[in-house]
Scaffold this motif. Structure first.
Motif, PDB file in Angstrom:
ATOM      1  N   GLU A 238      -7.294  -9.624 -45.177  1.00  0.00           N
ATOM      2  CA  GLU A 238      -5.901  -9.877 -44.793  1.00  0.00           C
ATOM      3  C   GLU A 238      -5.891 -10.164 -43.296  1.00  0.00           C
ATOM      4  N   LYS A 239      -5.311 -11.283 -42.927  1.00  0.00           N
ATOM      5  CA  LYS A 239      -5.293 -11.620 -41.504  1.00  0.00           C
ATOM      6  C   LYS A 239      -3.947 -12.249 -41.128  1.00  0.00           C
ATOM      7  N   PHE A 240      -3.669 -12.274 -39.834  1.00  0.00           N
ATOM      8  CA  PHE A 240      -2.429 -12.867 -39.321  1.00  0.00           C
ATOM      9  C   PHE A 240      -2.589 -14.378 -39.259  1.00  0.00           C
ATOM     10  N   LEU A 241      -1.584 -15.063 -39.750  1.00  0.00           N
ATOM     11  CA  LEU A 241      -1.568 -16.519 -39.575  1.00  0.00           C
ATOM     12  C   LEU A 241      -1.326 -16.859 -38.114  1.00  0.00           C
ATOM     13  N   ASN A 242      -0.517 -16.018 -37.466  1.00  0.00           N
ATOM     14  CA  ASN A 242      -0.289 -16.172 -36.034  1.00  0.00           C
ATOM     15  C   ASN A 242      -1.027 -15.039 -35.335  1.00  0.00           C
ATOM     16  N   SER A 243      -2.268 -15.320 -34.986  1.00  0.00           N
ATOM     17  CA  SER A 243      -3.119 -14.264 -34.443  1.00  0.00           C
ATOM     18  C   SER A 243      -2.674 -13.820 -33.053  1.00  0.00           C
ATOM     19  N   LYS A 244      -2.122 -14.735 -32.277  1.00  0.00           N
ATOM     20  CA  LYS A 244      -1.710 -14.373 -30.925  1.00  0.00           C
ATOM     21  C   LYS A 244      -0.573 -13.372 -30.946  1.00  0.00           C
ATOM     22  N   LYS A 245       0.413 -13.618 -31.794  1.00  0.00           N
ATOM     23  CA  LYS A 245       1.565 -12.727 -31.865  1.00  0.00           C
ATOM     24  C   LYS A 245       1.383 -11.648 -32.918  1.00  0.00           C
ATOM     25  N   GLN A 246       0.243 -11.728 -33.644  1.00  0.00           N
ATOM     26  CA  GLN A 246      -0.077 -10.772 -34.693  1.00  0.00           C
ATOM     27  C   GLN A 246       1.088 -10.619 -35.680  1.00  0.00           C
ATOM     28  N   ARG A 247       1.455 -11.782 -36.205  1.00  0.00           N
ATOM     29  CA  ARG A 247       2.547 -11.818 -37.195  1.00  0.00           C
ATOM     30  C   ARG A 247       2.095 -12.606 -38.408  1.00  0.00           C
ATOM     31  N   ASP A 248       2.865 -12.389 -39.474  1.00  0.00           N
ATOM     32  CA  ASP A 248       2.676 -13.171 -40.688  1.00  0.00           C
ATOM     33  C   ASP A 248       1.285 -12.917 -41.294  1.00  0.00           C
ATOM     34  N   ALA A 249       1.062 -11.660 -41.727  1.00  0.00           N
ATOM     35  CA  ALA A 249      -0.216 -11.314 -42.352  1.00  0.00           C
ATOM     36  C   ALA A 249      -0.238 -11.780 -43.797  1.00  0.00           C
ATOM     37  N   CYS A 250      -1.369 -12.352 -44.202  1.00  0.00           N
ATOM     38  CA  CYS A 250      -1.512 -12.875 -45.558  1.00  0.00           C
ATOM     39  C   CYS A 250      -2.848 -12.424 -46.166  1.00  0.00           C
TER      40      CYS A 250
END
Length: 588
Positions: A151-163
């Motif tokens: 499971e990882k963030f689609l927006n890694s910089k803002k650490q949002r939207d984990a999928c």
């Protein structure tokens, strides 16, 4: 001359004794020892220092850190009592340092070529060459059967939207498709690890699917196995996070509703592999692959005598009882405990001890004592300085321990002693084998009793010859003179001897004329053949016997038309009495 011929023949014969060698592949210096898990290797531990050894005794790894079991030819090393990774070892001992990472799920192993670690607050995968993935995962599990759940963030910089993702061991993400329709990654609510039956569970838009790892496809989960009514597909009737629960036995479980009243229950282990599914009270357990333990075949077997143990090769003694414990045997090797410490031995069938006495020449015993040498040849891996020969003096061989010579050379090592042999009581004057059982001690090991044999004979250096000119016969009494000649070597001393006459119950008189000349008178000969033996005794030696045949014929009175015949006697040596057989002489 017969005995001289024997001597010449013996000079070209060399008898070398042989015995199998046991050698240390791992010296007996360790507090713990065992077969390394997952590799053809041995692991030892002493005072907190762990070593991994190849099966041929080469040290591959030496460390004060923990070395976890090998998987896929790799082992993870961690600091003692922690999950902090120090580095990774390949099974040839090559080391790659890893910094800032910890093992996860109590699973410090490579799986499908990847090692799951936690670095900081994120999960990462390490390849066998030590490369660490650039991707950072909020949650991840080890790679099983070709797939890893992460499971990882689609927006890694803002650490949002984990999928959720199902990543192949090649680093590719699986695209879920059913009936020609591909699902968006945002619709995936849950993915389990792929278990050993290549099955995983996927939840997409509250609907539950099986993932087939062999085909890469998904199919709906129904309340009844084999059902096809899409309305009966298992669904999550609430928020998945509330449905998915952690059980007390380190398992995870969630339930899904099918139709109006049916439920399907899914149970997962700590690494999210599906282990059971229950549908309408019918429970199905998924199989887990078990690594077959390597069967250790060996011709070596332990033997026991009291508290000590030895080693047999099938039923043959290789090493006598001397070990505290025989831990295990594999191939031609044995893990043993000696004097409180563990090590590993190998029975070397390619080399052997070689023993030679008298430089390989046969031994001609002339007297009670025979001075010679005993030599032991060793392979180069056994130091002559740490090797000795032990032999009981009752065998007839006395080793001079102070004469020991030890040599280590590039082509081989050897130990040599001076020794004194006692002539065996029943040694014949024909070439025969005599045995000197001995043991060899080296590197803390004692060999079995080696039945070392050499060829020897009693070289009767005496020769008895008749002085025919001094033989006479008178009224049944024969008188003859014999000389005793001795084949003496340079340095031979004067040995005391006694001369006896043995007859067939005849009366006799013997007169010593000089040290080598005797006169014998045998009285009242019997008609026909009389046996007379000249016996020479030297202290401590078997008797040297020289048999003669004395054939006697009484005088015959004059008969009609016949001349009177005088009494006559014939003396001749028997064939085994000397080197040559003289012509008989008739005395009248």
């Amino acid at each position: 001359m017969r005995r001289i011929t024997i001597i010449m023949f013996c000079l070209v014969i060399s008898l070398a004794g042989k015995a199998q060698i046991a050698k240390w592949l791992i010296p007996p210096s360790y507090e713990k020892i065992g077969i390394a898990d997952g590799a053809d290797a041995i692991i030892t531990d002493s005072s907190g220092v762990k070593s991994i050894w190849s099966m041929d005794g080469k040290r591959l790894i030496k460390t004060t850190n923990e070395v976890n079991p090998f998987r896929e030819g790799m082992a993870v090393s961690t600091k003692p009592g922690t999950t902090e990774i120090v580095g990774i070892y390949s099974d040839n001992g090559k080391f790659k340092q890893i910094e800032g990472c910890n093992t996860t799920y109590d699973y410090p192993y490579f799986s499908n070529g990847l090692l799951l670690v936690k670095k900081g607050s994120f999960y990462k995968y390490i390849e066998k060459d030590g490369n660490i993935s650039e991707d950072e995962y909020v949650q991840a599990y080890p790679c099983f059967n070709g797939y890893a759940v992460c499971e990882k963030f689609l927006n890694s910089k803002k650490q949002r939207d984990a999928c959720y993702y199902l990543m192949s061991s090649m680093g590719e993400n699986v695209q879920f498709t059913y009936n020609g329709k591909s699902f968006d990654i945002h619709d995936v609510e849950f993915i389990s690890s792929v278990n050993d039956e290549n099955t995983a569970v996927v939840v997409i838009k509250h609907k539950v699917y099986f993932f087939d790892g062999m085909r890469g496809t998904i199919t709906p989960v129904y309340a009844t196995e084999g059902a096809v009514n899409i309305k009966e597909q298992a669904k999550i009737d609430s928020d998945f996070g509330q449905t998915f629960k952690h059980d007390t036995d380190s398992t995870h479980i969630f339930q899904a509703k099918c139709g109006k009243d049916d439920y399907v229950f899914f149970c997962f282990d700590s690494m999210l592999r599906l282990i059971t599914i229950t549908r309408n009270d019918k429970k199905y357990e998924y199989k887990v692959k078990r690594e077959d333990k390597k069967v250790l075949n060996s011709p070596l077997k332990p033997s026991k005598n009291g508290k000590l143990m030895g080693i047999l090769w099938n039923s043959e003694d290789i090493l006598p009882p001397q070990f505290d414990e025989i831990v295990t045997c594999m191939d031609n090797k044995a893990i043993v405990k000696l004097k409180g410490k563990y090590g590993m031995l190998e029975i070397d069938k390619e080399h052997s001890f070689r023993l030679r006495m008298n430089k390989g020449d046969d031994i001609p015993f002339k007297h009670q004592k025979f001075e010679t040498t005993l030599r032991l040849d060793l392979p180069t891996y056994i130091s002559a300085n740490r090797t000795s020969i032990e032999i009981d003096t009752k065998t007839g061989c006395n080793l001079d321990k102070t004469s020991k010579q030890s040599r280590n050379t590039e082509s081989g090592n050897y130990v040599e002693y001076n020794c004194v042999l006692n002539i065996p009581e029943d040694l014949p004057d024909e070439l025969t084998e005599i045995e000197y059982p001995l043991k060899i001690q080296y590197d803390g090991i004692t060999s079995t009793t080696i039945p070392f044999k050499v060829k020897a004979w009693y070289y009767k250096y005496f020769v008895v010859d008749l002085d025919d000119s001094q033989t006479s016969i008178d009224n049944g009494t024969v008188s003859f003179v014999f000389n005793i000649n001795a084949d003496r070597s340079a340095g031979d001393g004067v040995y005391h001897t006694t001369v006896n006459i043995l007859t067939d119950s005849l009366s006799y008189e013997i007169e010593k004329m000089s040290e080598i000349r005797y006169k014998c008178k045998v009285i009242s000969l019997n008609e026909g053949v009389n046996n007379i033996v000249v016996q020479i005794l030297e202290q401590g030696c078997p008797p040297a016997s020289f048999p003669f045949e004395v054939e006697y014929h009484k005088p015959v009175s004059k008969l009609r038309n016949k001349q009177a015949e005088k009494e006559k006697v014939t003396i001749k040596k028997k064939p085994n009495a000397s080197q040559t057989i003289s012509e008989p002489r008739v005395i009248m």
